[in-house]
Every structure is written in C-alpha cells, then in structure tokens.
Design a protein around this motif. Structure first.
Motif, mmCIF file in Angstrom:
data_model
loop_
_atom_site.group_PDB
_atom_site.id
_atom_site.type_symbol
_atom_site.label_atom_id
_atom_site.label_comp_id
_atom_site.label_asym_id
_atom_site.label_seq_id
_atom_site.Cartn_x
_atom_site.Cartn_y
_atom_site.Cartn_z
ATOM 1 N N VAL A 264 -10.631 6.096 2.905
ATOM 2 C CA VAL A 264 -9.921 7.555 2.607
ATOM 3 C C VAL A 264 -10.388 7.907 3.495
ATOM 4 N N GLY A 265 -11.873 7.842 4.266
ATOM 5 C CA GLY A 265 -12.280 8.563 5.417
ATOM 6 C C GLY A 265 -11.267 9.081 6.589
ATOM 7 N N MET A 266 -10.990 7.175 7.118
ATOM 8 C CA MET A 266 -9.872 7.206 7.723
ATOM 9 C C MET A 266 -8.660 7.347 8.239
ATOM 10 N N ALA A 267 -8.363 7.896 6.930
ATOM 11 C CA ALA A 267 -6.849 8.050 6.942
ATOM 12 C C ALA A 267 -6.692 9.517 6.757
ATOM 13 N N ARG A 268 -7.692 10.210 5.979
ATOM 14 C CA ARG A 268 -7.708 11.227 6.430
ATOM 15 C C ARG A 268 -7.612 12.159 8.392
ATOM 16 N N MET A 269 -8.172 10.989 8.550
ATOM 17 C CA MET A 269 -8.826 11.391 10.071
ATOM 18 C C MET A 269 -7.345 10.988 11.039
ATOM 19 N N TYR A 270 -7.079 9.804 10.799
ATOM 20 C CA TYR A 270 -5.557 9.477 11.159
ATOM 21 C C TYR A 270 -4.463 9.647 10.351
ATOM 22 N N PRO A 271 -3.553 10.772 10.397
ATOM 23 C CA PRO A 271 -3.161 10.752 9.520
ATOM 24 C C PRO A 271 -1.718 9.430 10.222
ATOM 25 N N ASP A 272 -1.422 9.584 11.480
ATOM 26 C CA ASP A 272 -0.594 8.384 11.819
ATOM 27 C C ASP A 272 -1.060 6.769 12.183
ATOM 28 N N ARG A 273 -1.679 6.864 11.138
ATOM 29 C CA ARG A 273 -2.232 5.421 11.068
ATOM 30 C C ARG A 273 -2.201 4.216 9.652
ATOM 31 N N ASN A 274 -1.785 3.100 9.497
ATOM 32 C CA ASN A 274 -2.556 3.477 7.576
ATOM 33 C C ASN A 274 -3.592 2.844 7.146
ATOM 34 N N PHE A 275 -3.723 2.990 6.004
ATOM 35 C CA PHE A 275 -5.515 2.243 5.880
ATOM 36 C C PHE A 275 -5.053 1.746 4.261
ATOM 37 N N ILE A 276 -5.595 -0.082 4.143
ATOM 38 C CA ILE A 276 -5.783 -0.620 3.149
ATOM 39 C C ILE A 276 -6.348 -0.777 2.803
ATOM 40 N N GLY A 277 -7.676 -0.599 1.230
ATOM 41 C CA GLY A 277 -8.643 -1.365 1.333
ATOM 42 C C GLY A 277 -9.110 -2.255 0.241
ATOM 43 N N VAL A 278 -9.125 -3.199 0.648
ATOM 44 C CA VAL A 278 -9.425 -4.051 -0.644
ATOM 45 C C VAL A 278 -11.151 -4.823 -0.785
ATOM 46 N N LEU B 107 -5.113 -3.035 -2.680
ATOM 47 C CA LEU B 107 -5.248 -3.970 -2.988
ATOM 48 C C LEU B 107 -7.108 -4.592 -3.663
ATOM 49 N N ARG B 108 -6.171 -4.850 -4.537
ATOM 50 C CA ARG B 108 -7.733 -5.643 -6.103
ATOM 51 C C ARG B 108 -7.584 -6.960 -5.469
ATOM 52 N N MET B 109 -8.254 -7.734 -5.044
ATOM 53 C CA MET B 109 -7.833 -8.916 -4.680
ATOM 54 C C MET B 109 -9.073 -9.665 -3.619
ATOM 55 N N ARG B 110 -9.623 -11.296 -3.873
ATOM 56 C CA ARG B 110 -10.481 -11.969 -3.673
ATOM 57 C C ARG B 110 -10.296 -11.837 -2.363
ATOM 58 N N ILE B 111 -10.628 -12.251 -1.069
ATOM 59 C CA ILE B 111 -10.427 -11.712 0.834
ATOM 60 C C ILE B 111 -9.901 -13.088 1.301
ATOM 61 N N GLU B 112 -10.336 -14.306 0.222
ATOM 62 C CA GLU B 112 -10.120 -15.818 0.393
ATOM 63 C C GLU B 112 -8.648 -15.786 0.911
ATOM 64 N N PHE B 113 -8.147 -14.197 -0.251
ATOM 65 C CA PHE B 113 -6.981 -14.633 -0.465
ATOM 66 C C PHE B 113 -5.379 -13.951 0.551
ATOM 67 N N MET B 114 -6.187 -13.117 1.428
ATOM 68 C CA MET B 114 -5.135 -12.135 2.173
ATOM 69 C C MET B 114 -3.907 -12.970 2.549
ATOM 70 N N ALA B 115 -3.979 -13.977 3.122
ATOM 71 C CA ALA B 115 -2.723 -14.325 3.715
ATOM 72 C C ALA B 115 -1.943 -14.852 2.791
ATOM 73 N N SER B 116 -1.563 -14.648 1.285
ATOM 74 C CA SER B 116 -0.697 -14.759 0.743
ATOM 75 C C SER B 116 -0.620 -12.860 0.447
ATOM 76 N N PHE B 117 -0.549 -12.230 1.287
ATOM 77 C CA PHE B 117 -0.605 -10.292 0.084
ATOM 78 C C PHE B 117 -0.359 -9.645 2.174
ATOM 79 N N PHE B 118 -0.569 -10.625 3.178
ATOM 80 C CA PHE B 118 0.219 -9.503 4.599
ATOM 81 C C PHE B 118 0.538 -11.003 5.429
ATOM 82 N N GLY B 119 1.760 -10.654 6.181
ATOM 83 C CA GLY B 119 2.445 -11.478 7.181
ATOM 84 C C GLY B 119 2.271 -12.032 8.330
ATOM 85 N N LYS B 120 2.612 -12.388 9.290
ATOM 86 C CA LYS B 120 1.970 -12.621 10.421
ATOM 87 C C LYS B 120 1.696 -11.578 11.143
#
Ligand SMILES: C[S@@+](CC[C@H](N)C(=O)[O-])C[C@H]1O[C@@H](n2cnc3c(N)ncnc32)[C@H](O)[C@@H]1O
Length: 238
Positions: free
Chosen positions: A67-81, A106-119
């Motif tokens: 949240v803090g980074m999203a406020r600070m850097y509006p020209d970037r995107n942030f996802i908390g897992v 994203l509410r998920m186990r970090i082990e599975f991150m490759a299922s939710f983000f592309g190359k």
C-alpha cells in the motif's frame, strides 16, 4: 471471555466476506494453483489497465509495503501476496477506502506463484520479514531457498531486483550463502539498515525505507537491527 471470542470470530467472517467483494483481491481456488495455469497469468497489466512495472511483495501480511509503495509510486503497480486472508484484508481495505488503483492482493501460497504470473511479467520482488524457518527440516520453506529462486525466475524479467528486509540475522546469512552458491553477487548488504548502513543508501531508497511493515515496527521497538539485502536475479544459464 466467551462473548469476546464470538465477536472476534464474527468479525473475521465479515472481513472474509468483504475480501471476496473487492475487485482488487484475488483468491483463486487451490485447484487452479495446482493446474499450473490461471486466467491471471500474463494478464496483470490489463488488470491494472497500464503497462507499468509490477512489484510483488511476497508474504505481505497486512500489506504496509504494498500500500505504501503504491501511494509513493503511482506509475508502478504493486501486488501483495499472502496466504492469510485476515491479514490481507487490512491492506485491501485501505486500498478500497483510498481508491488506490495500482495495488492488488493475491491470496495464495508463494510456492504456486508461477501459476499466476507469466514469463517476465514481474519486475521486482520484495521479501518483507519472511519467517526465518530456522529448523533445519524447514530450510526449503525459506523464501530465499534455491527452489524459491527458481520459482521466481519463471516470472521475473531477467535481472529483476529482489529485496529482502529481515530482523533475522540467521535468514540474512543463509540468503547470502545461497547467493554465493548460485554465483549471484549482492548489490547491497546491510546488517544494521537504520544504523551504520543508512548513509550508504541511495536517496531514492531512503525514501521508501521510511515505510515500515507491521512486523518491522515490532522489531524496531525492541531495538532489533534490521538486515537488508538487494540482488539481481538472472536465469541460471546466463
Ligand atoms: C512474519 S510475517 C511478515 C508479514 C509482513 N511482511 C510484515 O513484515 O509485517 C510472514 C508472512 O508471510 C506469510 N507466508 C509465509 N509463508 C508463506 C507462503 N509459503 N505462502 C504465502 N504466504 C506465506 C505469512 O502468512 C505471514 O503473513
């Protein structure tokens, strides 16, 4: 006492229900994670409606950094897992209340991150106060274990910045050992970030280091020195 427990449980259920109503919170079922593919994979830029770089905070807890980074850097995107919905709710609620458009959870186990983000979909990762998992049999659960670095390699851009902030000297030393074995040189190593190491930080870093996570605040009150390690993650075959 009994009444307090009932109230807390009701509160938690209400938060879980609210979490489901937020468009910026994704809670995919485990079957999707296990399948290795999801509708989110490769689609995060269209979710945010821009082509701005994406930063992940893994094990985000209540999401103070996201949240803090999203406020600070509006020209970037942030996802908390994080896997814990009750914690994610706190950050997600703030994002909703403030109408922050460049943060998601994203509410998920970090082990599975490759299922939710592309190359090469992710530009940067923050590991904030990850559980040190000190018992030897828990080694493979440390978020800087080689198996996790291999998971991250599947979806980060080559040379993505990885930042680790931790109260645990044990986890910091372990991480540096892993990097050595992987032939990765750390760009910045601090064992007392807000003490002796502060002046070595770039001005830009000093700005976002003002953000403190829930756990970080607890450790700082106790006077625990904070470790910070920054390195770039490339493919192994480079
Ligand atoms: C010590 S807390 C730190 C939370 C937050 N980053 C902070 O500094 O306040 C570690 C967090 O990582 C999450 N976590 C640990 N292992 C995880 C995993 N494998 N997948 C998803 N979340 C995980 C926990 O649920 C917890 O919220």
């Amino acid at each position: 006492m009994h009444q307090i427990i009932i109230e807390l449980a009701k509160n938690k259920l209400a938060h879980f229900a609210e979490l489901k109503s937020f468009k910026h919170v994704h809670e995919p079922p485990i079957e999707i994670a296990l399948s290795g593919e999801s509708e989110l994979q490769g689609k995060w830029h269209s979710f945010f409606g821009n082509e701005n770089p994406i930063t992940l905070e893994l094990g985000c807890g209540k999401g103070e950094y996201t949240v803090g980074m999203a406020r600070m850097y509006p020209d970037r995107n942030f996802i908390g897992v994080d896997i814990k919905g009750a914690r994610i709710w706190r950050g997600a609620k703030t994002v909703d209340e403030e109408g922050i458009s460049n943060a998601a959870f994203l509410r998920m186990r970090i082990e599975f991150m490759a299922s939710f983000f592309g190359k090469a979909e992710v530009d940067e990762i923050w590991l904030t106060f990850s559980d040190p998992q000190m018992k030897e049999e828990r080694e493979k659960h440390r978020l800087s274990h080689p198996r996790y670095l291999d998971i991250y390699r599947k979806f980060v851009v080559p040379g993505a910045w990885i930042h680790m902030k931790t109260d645990s000297r044990f986890l910091a030393d372990y991480t540096l050992e892993v990097l050595k074995e992987e032939g990765v040189e750390a760009d910045f190593i601090a064992h007392d970030l807000y003490g002796d190491d502060w002046d070595r930080l770039r001005e830009e870093d000093k700005k976002h280091m003002q953000l403190k996570t829930f756990y970080e605040q607890k450790f700082l009150v106790k006077g625990v020195p904070i470790n910070y390690i920054r390195f770039r993650l490339y493919d192994k075959k480079r």
